[in-house]
Write a protein that holds these residues in place. Sequence first.
Motif, mmCIF file in Angstrom:
data_model
loop_
_atom_site.group_PDB
_atom_site.id
_atom_site.type_symbol
_atom_site.label_atom_id
_atom_site.label_comp_id
_atom_site.label_asym_id
_atom_site.label_seq_id
_atom_site.Cartn_x
_atom_site.Cartn_y
_atom_site.Cartn_z
ATOM 1 N N GLY A 132 -10.976 -7.164 3.204
ATOM 2 C CA GLY A 132 -12.123 -8.056 3.308
ATOM 3 C C GLY A 132 -12.244 -8.785 4.630
ATOM 4 N N ASN A 133 -11.211 -8.715 5.468
ATOM 5 C CA ASN A 133 -11.256 -9.421 6.749
ATOM 6 C C ASN A 133 -12.408 -8.877 7.585
ATOM 7 O OD1 ASN A 133 -10.474 -9.813 9.726
ATOM 8 N ND2 ASN A 133 -8.999 -11.112 8.665
ATOM 9 N N GLN B 224 -10.517 -9.046 20.724
ATOM 10 C CA GLN B 224 -10.861 -7.677 20.328
ATOM 11 C C GLN B 224 -9.963 -6.655 21.011
ATOM 12 O OE1 GLN B 224 -12.492 -6.905 17.748
ATOM 13 N NE2 GLN B 224 -13.229 -8.989 17.403
ATOM 14 N N ILE B 225 -9.540 -6.918 22.225
ATOM 15 C CA ILE B 225 -8.592 -6.002 22.878
ATOM 16 C C ILE B 225 -7.320 -5.924 22.050
ATOM 17 C CG2 ILE B 225 -7.110 -5.687 24.902
ATOM 18 C CD1 ILE B 225 -9.513 -6.797 26.576
ATOM 19 N N ALA B 226 -6.798 -7.069 21.629
ATOM 20 C CA ALA B 226 -5.593 -7.085 20.794
ATOM 21 C C ALA B 226 -5.850 -6.386 19.457
ATOM 22 C CB ALA B 226 -5.148 -8.529 20.560
ATOM 23 N N ARG B 227 -7.021 -6.620 18.873
ATOM 24 C CA ARG B 227 -7.343 -6.025 17.580
ATOM 25 C C ARG B 227 -7.546 -4.509 17.680
ATOM 26 N NH1 ARG B 227 -8.566 -11.298 17.217
ATOM 27 N NH2 ARG B 227 -8.711 -12.308 15.164
ATOM 28 N N ILE B 228 -8.023 -4.029 18.815
ATOM 29 C CA ILE B 228 -8.156 -2.582 18.999
ATOM 30 C C ILE B 228 -6.782 -1.927 18.937
ATOM 31 C CG2 ILE B 228 -8.690 -0.788 20.711
ATOM 32 C CD1 ILE B 228 -11.185 -2.536 21.445
ATOM 33 N N PHE B 229 -5.818 -2.497 19.646
ATOM 34 C CA PHE B 229 -4.457 -1.948 19.596
ATOM 35 C C PHE B 229 -3.896 -2.018 18.176
ATOM 36 C CE2 PHE B 229 -4.582 -2.838 24.201
ATOM 37 C CZ PHE B 229 -4.259 -1.565 24.651
ATOM 38 N N ALA B 230 -4.098 -3.147 17.506
ATOM 39 C CA ALA B 230 -3.606 -3.308 16.143
ATOM 40 C C ALA B 230 -4.274 -2.328 15.187
ATOM 41 C CB ALA B 230 -3.814 -4.746 15.677
ATOM 42 N N SER B 231 -5.564 -2.064 15.397
ATOM 43 C CA SER B 231 -6.275 -1.148 14.494
ATOM 44 C C SER B 231 -5.694 0.260 14.562
ATOM 45 C CB SER B 231 -7.773 -1.131 14.801
ATOM 46 O OG SER B 231 -8.048 -0.501 16.030
ATOM 47 N N VAL B 232 -5.267 0.664 15.732
ATOM 48 C CA VAL B 232 -4.679 1.993 15.890
ATOM 49 C C VAL B 232 -3.313 2.056 15.189
ATOM 50 C CG1 VAL B 232 -3.765 3.651 17.578
ATOM 51 C CG2 VAL B 232 -5.924 2.463 18.029
ATOM 52 N N ILE B 233 -2.572 0.980 15.259
ATOM 53 C CA ILE B 233 -1.224 0.958 14.700
ATOM 54 C C ILE B 233 -1.211 0.702 13.189
ATOM 55 C CG2 ILE B 233 0.990 -0.280 14.750
ATOM 56 C CD1 ILE B 233 0.331 -0.836 17.766
ATOM 57 N N PHE B 234 -2.018 -0.254 12.727
ATOM 58 C CA PHE B 234 -1.889 -0.733 11.355
ATOM 59 C C PHE B 234 -2.905 -0.208 10.349
ATOM 60 C CE2 PHE B 234 0.246 -4.126 13.794
ATOM 61 C CZ PHE B 234 1.489 -4.058 13.178
ATOM 62 N N MET C 38 -12.130 8.959 4.278
ATOM 63 C CA MET C 38 -13.238 8.203 3.702
ATOM 64 C C MET C 38 -14.046 9.133 2.802
ATOM 65 S SD MET C 38 -14.877 6.023 6.900
ATOM 66 C CE MET C 38 -15.459 4.504 6.201
ATOM 67 N N ASN C 39 -14.395 8.633 1.639
ATOM 68 C CA ASN C 39 -15.262 9.444 0.791
ATOM 69 C C ASN C 39 -16.695 9.392 1.342
ATOM 70 O OD1 ASN C 39 -16.853 7.290 -0.453
ATOM 71 N ND2 ASN C 39 -15.036 6.805 -1.659
ATOM 72 N N HIS C 40 -17.534 10.253 0.813
ATOM 73 C CA HIS C 40 -18.896 10.408 1.342
ATOM 74 C C HIS C 40 -19.717 9.116 1.266
ATOM 75 C CE1 HIS C 40 -22.455 12.512 2.642
ATOM 76 N NE2 HIS C 40 -23.103 12.113 1.572
ATOM 77 N N LYS C 41 -19.665 8.434 0.124
ATOM 78 C CA LYS C 41 -20.434 7.199 -0.039
ATOM 79 C C LYS C 41 -19.967 6.125 0.947
ATOM 80 C CE LYS C 41 -21.949 7.194 -4.837
ATOM 81 N NZ LYS C 41 -21.791 6.500 -6.130
ATOM 82 N N LEU C 42 -18.663 5.995 1.094
ATOM 83 C CA LEU C 42 -18.108 5.010 2.025
ATOM 84 C C LEU C 42 -18.490 5.351 3.466
ATOM 85 C CD1 LEU C 42 -16.373 2.531 2.614
ATOM 86 C CD2 LEU C 42 -14.339 4.000 2.440
ATOM 87 N N THR C 43 -18.411 6.614 3.812
ATOM 88 C CA THR C 43 -18.798 7.055 5.158
ATOM 89 C C THR C 43 -20.256 6.710 5.451
ATOM 90 O OG1 THR C 43 -17.188 8.856 5.138
ATOM 91 C CG2 THR C 43 -19.026 9.063 6.689
ATOM 92 N N ALA D 29 -19.286 -3.439 8.721
ATOM 93 C CA ALA D 29 -18.706 -2.132 9.027
ATOM 94 C C ALA D 29 -17.185 -2.232 9.082
ATOM 95 C CB ALA D 29 -19.268 -1.608 10.352
ATOM 96 N N HIS D 30 -16.684 -3.320 9.646
ATOM 97 C CA HIS D 30 -15.241 -3.531 9.723
ATOM 98 C C HIS D 30 -14.624 -3.567 8.330
ATOM 99 C CE1 HIS D 30 -11.509 -5.895 10.018
ATOM 100 N NE2 HIS D 30 -11.361 -5.232 11.160
ATOM 101 N N ILE D 31 -15.240 -4.288 7.422
ATOM 102 C CA ILE D 31 -14.727 -4.362 6.048
ATOM 103 C C ILE D 31 -14.658 -2.963 5.438
ATOM 104 C CG2 ILE D 31 -15.260 -5.158 3.707
ATOM 105 C CD1 ILE D 31 -16.526 -7.683 5.095
ATOM 106 N N LEU D 32 -15.684 -2.173 5.655
ATOM 107 C CA LEU D 32 -15.740 -0.828 5.078
ATOM 108 C C LEU D 32 -14.760 0.141 5.729
ATOM 109 C CD1 LEU D 32 -19.618 -0.521 4.792
ATOM 110 C CD2 LEU D 32 -17.994 -0.792 2.885
ATOM 111 N N GLY D 33 -14.544 0.000 7.017
ATOM 112 C CA GLY D 33 -13.753 1.004 7.734
ATOM 113 C C GLY D 33 -12.337 0.622 8.085
ATOM 114 N N GLN D 34 -11.894 -0.570 7.699
ATOM 115 C CA GLN D 34 -10.621 -1.061 8.214
ATOM 116 C C GLN D 34 -9.390 -0.278 7.753
ATOM 117 O OE1 GLN D 34 -10.022 -5.160 7.223
ATOM 118 N NE2 GLN D 34 -10.158 -4.820 5.037
ATOM 119 N N SER D 35 -9.485 0.530 6.739
ATOM 120 C CA SER D 35 -8.334 1.315 6.289
ATOM 121 C C SER D 35 -8.269 2.688 6.960
ATOM 122 C CB SER D 35 -8.367 1.486 4.766
ATOM 123 O OG SER D 35 -8.175 0.235 4.140
ATOM 124 N N PHE D 36 -9.158 2.935 7.900
ATOM 125 C CA PHE D 36 -9.237 4.231 8.566
ATOM 126 C C PHE D 36 -9.261 4.012 10.077
ATOM 127 C CE2 PHE D 36 -11.252 4.259 4.461
ATOM 128 C CZ PHE D 36 -10.632 5.322 3.824
#
Length: 111
Positions: free
Chosen positions: A87-88, A69-79, A1-6, A35-42
């Motif tokens: 934008g999701n 959210q339990i399912a999404r936590i696992f998916a966030s680690v993988i994907f 993440m760049n500084h502004k995004l962080t 926050a999810h929109i901003l951080g979802q690629s990391f």
Amino acid sequence: MNHKLTLAFQQEMAAAKELYDNAQYSKSFYHLERAHILGQSFIIPHTQSHWWMLKLGFKRYSVREVLGQIARIFASVIFSRIWVPKGNTGGTNVSPIKPMPIPADLAEYLK
């Protein structure tokens, strides 16, 4: 993440946590979605936003949110580094694979 995004991600998370502490759960969730929109690629920020959504699911006694959210936590680690629907907002009120428009004020951080 760049500084502004962080910084933008941290500001949304700080607002969400403060509202959570004050039992303003709907407003807190709004900031978690941003926050999810901003951080979802990391991986770490993505997972962190889902973790807090899970906590809100418990506070709201929402079985759907907790299980989702339990399912999404696992998916966030993988994907997170492979593919994310840009934008999701991350809540169980939307499909986890649906791309969504990015709010204009957040789009500048994601360029």
